[in-house]
Design a protein around this motif. Structure first.
Motif, PDB file in Angstrom:
ATOM      1  N   UNK A 223      35.795  29.242  32.196  1.00 44.93           N
ATOM      2  CA  UNK A 223      35.737  30.256  31.326  1.00 44.93           C
ATOM      3  C   UNK A 223      37.800  30.621  31.994  1.00 44.93           C
ATOM      4  N   UNK A 224      38.343  31.313  31.107  1.00 46.32           N
ATOM      5  CA  UNK A 224      39.327  32.492  30.955  1.00 46.32           C
ATOM      6  C   UNK A 224      39.473  33.429  30.891  1.00 46.32           C
ATOM      7  N   UNK A 225      39.746  34.392  32.539  1.00 43.48           N
ATOM      8  CA  UNK A 225      40.847  35.482  32.128  1.00 43.48           C
ATOM      9  C   UNK A 225      41.463  36.298  32.190  1.00 43.48           C
ATOM     10  N   UNK A 226      42.252  36.630  31.316  1.00 43.21           N
ATOM     11  CA  UNK A 226      43.830  37.318  31.523  1.00 43.21           C
ATOM     12  C   UNK A 226      43.820  38.810  31.945  1.00 43.21           C
ATOM     13  N   UNK A 227      44.641  39.239  32.381  1.00 45.76           N
ATOM     14  CA  UNK A 227      45.278  40.725  32.985  1.00 45.76           C
ATOM     15  C   UNK A 227      45.160  41.511  31.926  1.00 45.76           C
ATOM     16  N   UNK A 228      45.404  41.298  30.389  1.00 42.93           N
ATOM     17  CA  UNK A 228      46.143  42.355  29.840  1.00 42.93           C
ATOM     18  C   UNK A 228      44.863  42.754  28.671  1.00 42.93           C
ATOM     19  N   UNK A 229      42.996  42.120  29.314  1.00 40.57           N
ATOM     20  CA  UNK A 229      42.168  42.803  28.687  1.00 40.57           C
ATOM     21  C   UNK A 229      41.583  44.227  29.053  1.00 40.57           C
ATOM     22  N   UNK A 230      40.710  44.754  28.209  1.00 44.44           N
ATOM     23  CA  UNK A 230      40.412  45.521  28.730  1.00 44.44           C
ATOM     24  C   UNK A 230      40.001  45.585  30.322  1.00 44.44           C
ATOM     25  N   UNK A 231      40.371  47.136  30.750  1.00 47.17           N
ATOM     26  CA  UNK A 231      40.149  46.991  32.537  1.00 47.17           C
ATOM     27  C   UNK A 231      38.367  46.830  33.059  1.00 47.17           C
ATOM     28  N   UNK A 232      37.665  47.596  32.212  1.00 47.36           N
ATOM     29  CA  UNK A 232      36.396  47.097  32.637  1.00 47.36           C
ATOM     30  C   UNK A 232      36.005  45.522  32.358  1.00 47.36           C
ATOM     31  N   UNK A 233      36.887  45.174  30.840  1.00 49.67           N
ATOM     32  CA  UNK A 233      35.984  43.580  30.906  1.00 49.67           C
ATOM     33  C   UNK A 233      36.266  43.169  32.085  1.00 49.67           C
ATOM     34  N   UNK A 234      38.363  43.114  32.593  1.00 52.80           N
ATOM     35  CA  UNK A 234      38.665  41.879  33.447  1.00 52.80           C
ATOM     36  C   UNK A 234      37.669  41.978  35.043  1.00 52.80           C
TER      37      UNK A 234
END
Length: 328
Positions: A223-234
């Motif tokens: 999948x893809x993760x991005x640096x603008x999501x909630x810090x807890x999710x990141x």
């Protein structure tokens, strides 16, 4: 049945009137919609979806605040779609757009002659550090215990992207794949078809959290993760995953992904534009309000060159040949 002389006369008169009306319409000059600013009213379209998040009180507060700063009547409208926002700028039904995402901004600049006047600086995570920036990056990730190291090994596998309209979660990752020869840009029915050139199955999860859940549950392989999501999710995702690598050994990172924007019509009078831009920067004093109107991670507005901020995305849309899809 016989037709009376009186009926024939009436029919003839009506025919003459109709023909005259048609000729008059054909020769009547087309009317260009008059600018709201020219009528003393400044019309602003806001980010689609905002209407669900702001209260009537907040809407009135923003209108009043802008009216006091600009010295003119301000009208906020809440378009139902991105296409409606772009059309409003394109045909002079709006003078400015407050807070649309980068995709809408890129389409408005390239197709509606809109001008970028400010960008959002937001709380993001870049290289594992919290930063305030107008951009961020996204990463192709697999679970820590996954046997995959290089993205080449994911050919034919299952991938989850947050949304087909996500810049950081889909469009820029597609561009990164195309740049390295994993997919070939071309005319397709929808952008998903480009991803299917490399992956065996493409799922749109509806958000980063949903895609991360799908990866954890084994429903997808990457999948893809991005640096603008909630810090807890990141941090949950990045601490329990690995970033894949390109075949040259570099990490499979996409971006920079631009933040939200503020736009005006390209033909807006300079004096009115100056009033609006000054008012926009005054909204830096109301960050809580802007977190509803722009994004939940809004920090402030600043100036940024359009070529620096939006051109990489505009180029990606053109290169991938998917711009028309997002105008439907």
């Amino acid at each position: 049945m016989a037709i009376g002389k009186k009926a024939l006369i009436i029919a003839g008169v009506l025919a003459v009137v109709i023909v005259a009306a048609v000729l008059a319409l054909q020769n009547y000059p087309a009317q260009t919609p008059q600018s709201g600013a020219a009528q003393g009213k400044f019309r602003i379209v806001v980010n689609p979806g905002v209407a669900e998040k702001v209260s009537i009180k907040e809407a009135q507060e923003l209108e009043k605040y802008l009216e006091d700063l600009m010295g003119m009547d301000v009208e906020l409208s809440y378009p139902a779609s991105s296409a409606a926002l772009i059309e409003a700028l394109r045909f002079g039904h709006a003078d400015a757009a407050l807070g649309p995402g980068a995709l809408v901004g890129a389409l408005a600049v390239s197709l509606a002659n809109a001008e970028l006047v400010a960008v959002e600086y937001r709380e993001v995570i870049i290289d594992g550090k919290r930063e305030t920036a107008p951009y961020y990056y996204s990463y192709f990730i697999v679970l820590k215990e996954s046997p995959y190291v290089y993205i080449d090994e994911l050919r034919g596998k299952r991938v989850c992207f947050p949304s087909e309209t996500s810049v950081s979660g889909f469009i820029m990752p597609l561009k990164a794949l195309a740049d390295r020869g994993y997919i070939t840009p071309g005319e397709v029915e929808r952008p998903r078809d480009l991803a299917l050139q490399f992956f065996g199955d493409v799922v749109f999860g509806g958000g980063y959290a949903q895609c991360w859940a799908a990866l954890k549950e084994g429903k997808v392989d990457v999948t893809v993760m991005a640096g603008d999501v909630a810090a807890s999710l990141y941090w949950e995702a990045m601490n329990n995953s690995r970033v894949l690598k390109w075949k040259d050994g570099g990490y499979a990172i996409a971006g920079p992904n631009p933040s939200h924007v503020v736009l005006v019509r390209g033909d807006l009078p300079e004096d009115v534009k100056t009033k609006f831009v000054n008012a926009i920067f005054a909204l830096n004093n109301k960050p809580e309000l802007m977190r509803n109107y722009v994004s939940a991670i809004f920090v402030r507005f600043e100036r940024r060159d359009v070529n620096e901020h939006l051109k990489p995305l505009i180029d990606a849309l053109d290169y991938l040949k998917i711009k028309e899809f997002y105008l439907r």
